[in-house]
Design a protein around this motif. Sequence first.
Motif, PDB file in Angstrom:
ATOM      1  N   ASP A  40       1.026  -1.265   0.081  1.00  0.00           N
ATOM      2  CA  ASP A  40       0.368   0.270  -0.287  1.00  0.00           C
ATOM      3  C   ASP A  40       0.661   1.255   0.066  1.00  0.00           C
ATOM      4  O   ASP A  40      -0.008   2.445  -1.043  1.00  0.00           O
ATOM      5  N   HIS A  43       1.630   1.751  -3.668  1.00  0.00           N
ATOM      6  CA  HIS A  43       0.382   2.402  -4.126  1.00  0.00           C
ATOM      7  C   HIS A  43       0.739   4.016  -4.148  1.00  0.00           C
ATOM      8  O   HIS A  43       0.061   4.605  -4.831  1.00  0.00           O
ATOM      9  N   GLU A  44       0.584   4.104  -2.993  1.00  0.00           N
ATOM     10  CA  GLU A  44       0.551   5.981  -2.249  1.00  0.00           C
ATOM     11  C   GLU A  44       1.235   6.846  -2.970  1.00  0.00           C
ATOM     12  O   GLU A  44       0.943   7.949  -3.422  1.00  0.00           O
ATOM     13  N   ARG A  47       0.876   7.455  -6.602  1.00  0.00           N
ATOM     14  CA  ARG A  47      -0.517   7.781  -6.315  1.00  0.00           C
ATOM     15  C   ARG A  47       0.130   8.854  -6.473  1.00  0.00           C
ATOM     16  O   ARG A  47      -0.152  10.147  -7.279  1.00  0.00           O
ATOM     17  N   GLN A  48       0.968   9.968  -5.571  1.00  0.00           N
ATOM     18  CA  GLN A  48       1.509  10.806  -5.532  1.00  0.00           C
ATOM     19  C   GLN A  48       2.237  10.962  -6.598  1.00  0.00           C
ATOM     20  O   GLN A  48       2.774  12.575  -6.917  1.00  0.00           O
ATOM     21  N   LYS A 123      -5.348   2.159 -10.713  1.00  0.00           N
ATOM     22  CA  LYS A 123      -3.814   2.023 -10.167  1.00  0.00           C
ATOM     23  C   LYS A 123      -2.970   0.397 -10.172  1.00  0.00           C
ATOM     24  O   LYS A 123      -1.725   0.576 -10.556  1.00  0.00           O
ATOM     25  N   HIS A 186       7.959  10.188   2.882  1.00  0.00           N
ATOM     26  CA  HIS A 186       7.666   8.420   2.987  1.00  0.00           C
ATOM     27  C   HIS A 186       8.613   7.771   3.791  1.00  0.00           C
ATOM     28  O   HIS A 186       7.756   7.211   4.767  1.00  0.00           O
TER      29      HIS A 186
END
Lengths: 324, 118
Positions: A40, A43-44, A47-48, A123, A186
């Motif tokens: 996850d 994936h985040e 996305r960013q 995604k 992150h």
Amino acid sequence: MSDALLIIARSVQIAASLLFAGVFTFEVVALGRVGQSAGDAGHELDRQFFCLALWSLVAALFSALLWFWLVVASMSGSSLGDALSGNAWRMVLLQTEFGRVWQLRLGVIGLALALVAVGLLRKKSRHALTLVLWLLALVLLVSLAWISHAAAVRSQPLGLLGDALHLCAAGGWIGGLLPLAIFLAHTGVSVSLGEPALHVLRRFSALSFCCVGVLVVSGLSNSWLLVGSVAALFTTRYGALLLCKLTLFAVLLGFGARNRGIIRTGLNPTATSPDLLAQLRRDVFYEACLGLAVVAIVGWLGTTPPARSGTSSENRTLTIPSSV
Amino acid sequence: MRRSLAFLFFLVLAGAARLEAHAFLQQAEPGVGSTLQASPNEIKIWFTEKVEPAFSKIQVFAASGQEVDKRDVHVDRADPALLQVSLPQLAAGTYKVVWRVVSVDTHVTEGSFSFHVR
């Protein structure tokens, strides 16, 4: 007024193109499979990156339209208000080198916007899209060379090749700083970086090192073509701007060297000092700000006659103030 | 290594380059300020780089201010840096050539010169 607008349009266009290329260069070269295997969190991060790419493309689109408008006014000799009302914009778009490059750029921006939108909505498709978007980003970046001073020089293909390489290297390093900052945000949640994260940082460090080498060599080539003499550095506006750029570049190199030292020897996968990580994040932020300043100077250089230009004409007027 | 790079940088900047990135007049026929015994058939101007045909022009004016060229400005097919315009038979007098060109990097340059026909 139009001069200032043009410098802004050029700078935003170059910055957006560098950032777009930097995002996907970072994903492909530095992040690699680490992002996919991070679940996850990966994936985040993806996305960013896609959001960042989306905003860079929006900026590229609007600055491209502004740049085109200003060039139509300049080439046709009409006012900004009248530039788009007549036939001049069609002539610029269809009958000039600039127009042909602009058709390509607008097409690439449109296609990339659609693909990024797909990536944000689905995604699972992001990984496959990343490679395609990386190629599109390189096309967008390299095509800038065809409308620069380098395109007009007689020493081809040296002029175009040098400028294209310079742009790609800047995209890899300067364009990759914002994605790096996001990545560090992150990884910075925990004091422990972990081996994969350290691996990403080391790969970006190696990439930046190569990019700096290409920037120096291609920068020397461009300087040889566009400046021509040491005296011209101190007696022309182009030379003065280039000196400012070189000074900022030297400071950038200083930050880059310090970061490289931290990444290679200071960071530890299991117990990294929070202070060291904070310093790395600060340095990356300063580097990005300096990179933006360098891009602004590059935008200004593009509107300034090169130091070597126009020594043979007895009777000429350069109409840069009312043009591009 | 640093010294070598600095030396290379100096050499590169000190070396002569033959590059122009704005289109300036390099050579003209008839020459700038020249005096001719007979009317020329055309005006040819060689620029320092290739020019955009759609937005580049040459106009020739008589002393009265009347435009006398044939308004058929075109870029030479073999040399994209050569712009030319045809002329009718010119009477004795002084003529002014006015040019405005756009280079491929979108920069606009303009200028003028005169020649005389006896």
